[in-house]
Design an enzyme around this catalytic site. Structure first.
Site, PDB file in Angstrom:
ATOM      1  N   SER A  90       0.858  -1.185   0.000  1.00 50.39           N
ATOM      2  CA  SER A  90       0.000   0.000   0.000  1.00 50.39           C
ATOM      3  C   SER A  90       0.893   1.233   0.000  1.00 50.39           C
ATOM      4  O   SER A  90       1.671   1.440   0.928  1.00 50.39           O
ATOM      5  CB  SER A  90      -0.884  -0.011   1.255  1.00 50.39           C
ATOM      6  N   LYS A 145      -1.255  -1.157  -4.342  1.00 50.87           N
ATOM      7  CA  LYS A 145      -2.415  -0.309  -4.014  1.00 50.87           C
ATOM      8  C   LYS A 145      -1.908   1.108  -3.837  1.00 50.87           C
ATOM      9  O   LYS A 145      -0.877   1.313  -3.191  1.00 50.87           O
ATOM     10  CB  LYS A 145      -3.053  -0.853  -2.735  1.00 50.87           C
ATOM     11  N   LYS A 174      -3.009   5.109  -2.710  1.00 50.06           N
ATOM     12  CA  LYS A 174      -4.031   5.928  -2.052  1.00 50.06           C
ATOM     13  C   LYS A 174      -4.453   7.030  -3.016  1.00 50.06           C
ATOM     14  O   LYS A 174      -3.617   7.578  -3.754  1.00 50.06           O
ATOM     15  CB  LYS A 174      -3.454   6.550  -0.777  1.00 50.06           C
ATOM     16  N   GLU A 205     -11.153   0.567  -3.310  1.00 51.17           N
ATOM     17  CA  GLU A 205     -11.413   0.322  -1.886  1.00 51.17           C
ATOM     18  C   GLU A 205     -12.032   1.543  -1.221  1.00 51.17           C
ATOM     19  O   GLU A 205     -11.507   2.655  -1.351  1.00 51.17           O
ATOM     20  CB  GLU A 205     -10.084  -0.054  -1.208  1.00 51.17           C
ATOM     21  N   LYS A 265      -9.629  -6.838   8.410  1.00 53.62           N
ATOM     22  CA  LYS A 265      -8.612  -6.457   9.394  1.00 53.62           C
ATOM     23  C   LYS A 265      -9.144  -6.954  10.732  1.00 53.62           C
ATOM     24  O   LYS A 265     -10.229  -6.542  11.157  1.00 53.62           O
ATOM     25  CB  LYS A 265      -8.448  -4.934   9.456  1.00 53.62           C
ATOM     26  N   GLY A 278      -3.924  -3.954   6.277  1.00 50.37           N
ATOM     27  CA  GLY A 278      -2.845  -3.631   7.204  1.00 50.37           C
ATOM     28  C   GLY A 278      -3.087  -2.292   7.860  1.00 50.37           C
ATOM     29  O   GLY A 278      -3.866  -1.473   7.355  1.00 50.37           O
ATOM     30  N   ASP A 290      -7.242   3.020  -3.031  1.00 51.92           N
ATOM     31  CA  ASP A 290      -7.948   3.098  -1.742  1.00 51.92           C
ATOM     32  C   ASP A 290      -8.185   4.569  -1.438  1.00 51.92           C
ATOM     33  O   ASP A 290      -7.241   5.359  -1.352  1.00 51.92           O
ATOM     34  CB  ASP A 290      -7.090   2.458  -0.642  1.00 51.92           C
ATOM     35  N   ASP A 318     -13.620  -1.590   3.350  1.00 51.81           N
ATOM     36  CA  ASP A 318     -12.689  -1.665   4.475  1.00 51.81           C
ATOM     37  C   ASP A 318     -13.409  -1.074   5.687  1.00 51.81           C
ATOM     38  O   ASP A 318     -14.066  -1.799   6.446  1.00 51.81           O
ATOM     39  CB  ASP A 318     -11.408  -0.893   4.098  1.00 51.81           C
TER      40      ASP A 318
HETATM   41  O1  OSB Z   1      -7.053   1.953   4.605  1.00 52.31           O
HETATM   42  O2  OSB Z   1      -5.965   0.164   4.447  1.00 52.31           O
HETATM   43  C1  OSB Z   1      -6.079   1.292   4.921  1.00 52.31           C
HETATM   44  C2  OSB Z   1      -2.957   2.241   6.915  1.00 52.31           C
HETATM   45  C3  OSB Z   1      -3.536   2.846   8.006  1.00 52.31           C
HETATM   46  C4  OSB Z   1      -4.896   2.977   8.064  1.00 52.31           C
HETATM   47  C5  OSB Z   1      -5.700   2.493   7.033  1.00 52.31           C
HETATM   48  C6  OSB Z   1      -5.126   1.865   5.939  1.00 52.31           C
HETATM   49  C7  OSB Z   1      -3.733   1.762   5.866  1.00 52.31           C
HETATM   50  C8  OSB Z   1      -3.023   1.195   4.727  1.00 52.31           C
HETATM   51  C9  OSB Z   1      -1.624   0.691   4.974  1.00 52.31           C
HETATM   52  O3  OSB Z   1      -3.469   1.179   3.607  1.00 52.31           O
HETATM   53  C10 OSB Z   1      -1.518  -0.779   4.962  1.00 52.31           C
HETATM   54  C11 OSB Z   1      -0.186  -1.207   5.532  1.00 52.31           C
HETATM   55  O4  OSB Z   1       0.808  -1.119   4.820  1.00 52.31           O
HETATM   56  O5  OSB Z   1      -0.133  -1.617   6.711  1.00 52.31           O
HETATM   57 MG    MG Z   2      -8.273   0.793   3.339  1.00 49.07          MG
END
Ligand code: OSB
Ligand code: MG
Length: 370
Positions: A135, A161, A163, A213, A262, A290, A188, A238
């Protein structure tokens, strides 16, 4: 089994690079580390709440409070035979899934260690390897993003992925897609859009993304269903999925075609297993999200995603992407083929390096039955 002692630590670890999402930027990972003891053995769970209530309504403060004042006393009252008994004992507490999960997961780790088996075996998963995705946070612009994608693809990650946020979306996706036409790619939005932005999200429909996402409200299902009817690209939820019932309802109304699991967001391993089993029975893929976890939570994610139903690469990346020095040895690594080896040692399966945890600890509190 009676739990004899619980420790709550507040731990702070600097992130190697800031991580930016549509809701803010993190420069360090601060969390509650929960340890439980019985018969001289310990189990550990990392709480995924953060400093600010931006991803979820929970924070480290609320998690600490609910753990200390409600969940830990409820755990002390149990005569446990199986880790599956923990989550039902917390069900009377509304919300606070991350606090519940941290304590529940610590008990799962303890039970696995007591049985001398790896956590995945107790959960009903498998050994071997799991596929790693990555991510990538919001970057200054397309050039910076392409540099990051190049680095991660070279490192072996099986899917990328990125953002997105309003005004930082279509151009970024186009830049990555032009450079990497075949890359399994997803975005995402962390709830940054509304149905009024459907045009932008429709513009993303032509890039062959594996999924989009959580584009809409953090607790929404209905608008996601409306949006999904207008898109070919699968939506993945999510933030909106807080347990099995949400997952079922989301699928019933067509709000998502993929679910990000999660354990922290759904209240623990039992709820995660229920969701993955439910989705598997309906032919809906799930993957493990994550939360920038330290090695302790990261290993928990590795074990979780060996369960049946986790058919897509997760957001579990190598320790060294996040931290100069993780809290575990060996750290979590990703092979050049994009695979993580599932630990076979008891419980989480790698050593927790306590002198490092001690150095990262801001405060600790010990709780005993009274
Ligand atoms: O939306 O998946 C998410 C990190 C913190 C809060 C929300 C998210 C995320 C990530 C990072 O996308 C995922 C990772 O590398 O741990
Ligand atoms: Mg997410």
């Amino acid at each position: 089994m009676k739990i004899e002692r619980v420790e709550l630590r507040r731990v702070s670890l600097p992130l190697r690079r800031p991580f930016q999402t549509s809701f803010g930027t993190s420069t360090r990972k601060e969390f509650v580390l929960v340890s439980v003891w019985a018969g001289g053995q310990a189990g550990h769970g990392e709480c995924v709440a953060d400093l600010r209530p931006d991803y979820s309504p929970e924070t480290n403060e609320t998690a600490h409070h609910v753990l200390r004042d409600y969940l830990v006393p409820a755990l002390f009252a149990l005569a446990l035979e199986r880790p599956e008994e923990v989550a039902p004992a917390f069900a009377w507490v509304r919300g606070h899934a991350m606090a519940k999960a941290a304590l529940e997961m610590a008990v799962w780790d303890l039970c696995a260690r007591r049985g001398g088996v790896p956590l995945h075996r107790l959960l009903g998963g498998r050994g071997g390897t799991v596929a790693a995705g990555v991510s990538i946070g919001l970057q200054a612009g397309p050039d910076a993003l392409l540099e990051r994608v190049e680095e991660e693809v070279a490192a072996g990650y099986r899917r990328v992925k990125i953002k997105i946020a309003p005004g930082r979306d279509v151009a970024l996706v186009r830049a990555v897609r032009e450079r990497y036409p075949e890359l399994p790619l997803m975005v995402d939005a962390n709830s940054a859009y509304t149905l009024a932005d459907a045009g932008v999200l429709e513009a993303l429909d032509g890039f062959g993304l594996t999924m989009i996402e959580q584009p809409l409200g953090w607790d929404d299902l209905v608008d996601h269903a409306t949006l999904q009817r207008r898109l070919r690209t699968p939506l993945c939820l999510d933030e909106s999925i807080h347990g099995l019932e949400h997952a079922r309802q989301a699928l019933d109304i067509g709000a998502a075609r993929v679910i990000n699991v999660k354990a922290g967001r759904v209240g623990g391993f039992l709820a995660s297993r229920q969701i993955s089993a439910h989705c598997a029975a309906r032919g809906v893929p799930v993957w493990c999200g994550g939360m920038l976890e330290s090695g302790i939570g990261r290993l928990a994610n590795v074990h979780l995603q060996t369960l049946p139903g986790f058919t897509l690469p997760g957001d579990t990346a190598a320790s060294q992407r996040y931290f100069e020095e993780d809290l575990i040895e060996p750290p979590v690594t990703v092979s050049s083929a994009g695979l993580i080896t599932v630990p076979e040692g008891p419980g989480l399966g790698h050593e927790i390096v306590w002198p490092r945890v001690d150095r990262a600890t801001l405060a600790r509190e010990e709780l005993r039955p009274r």
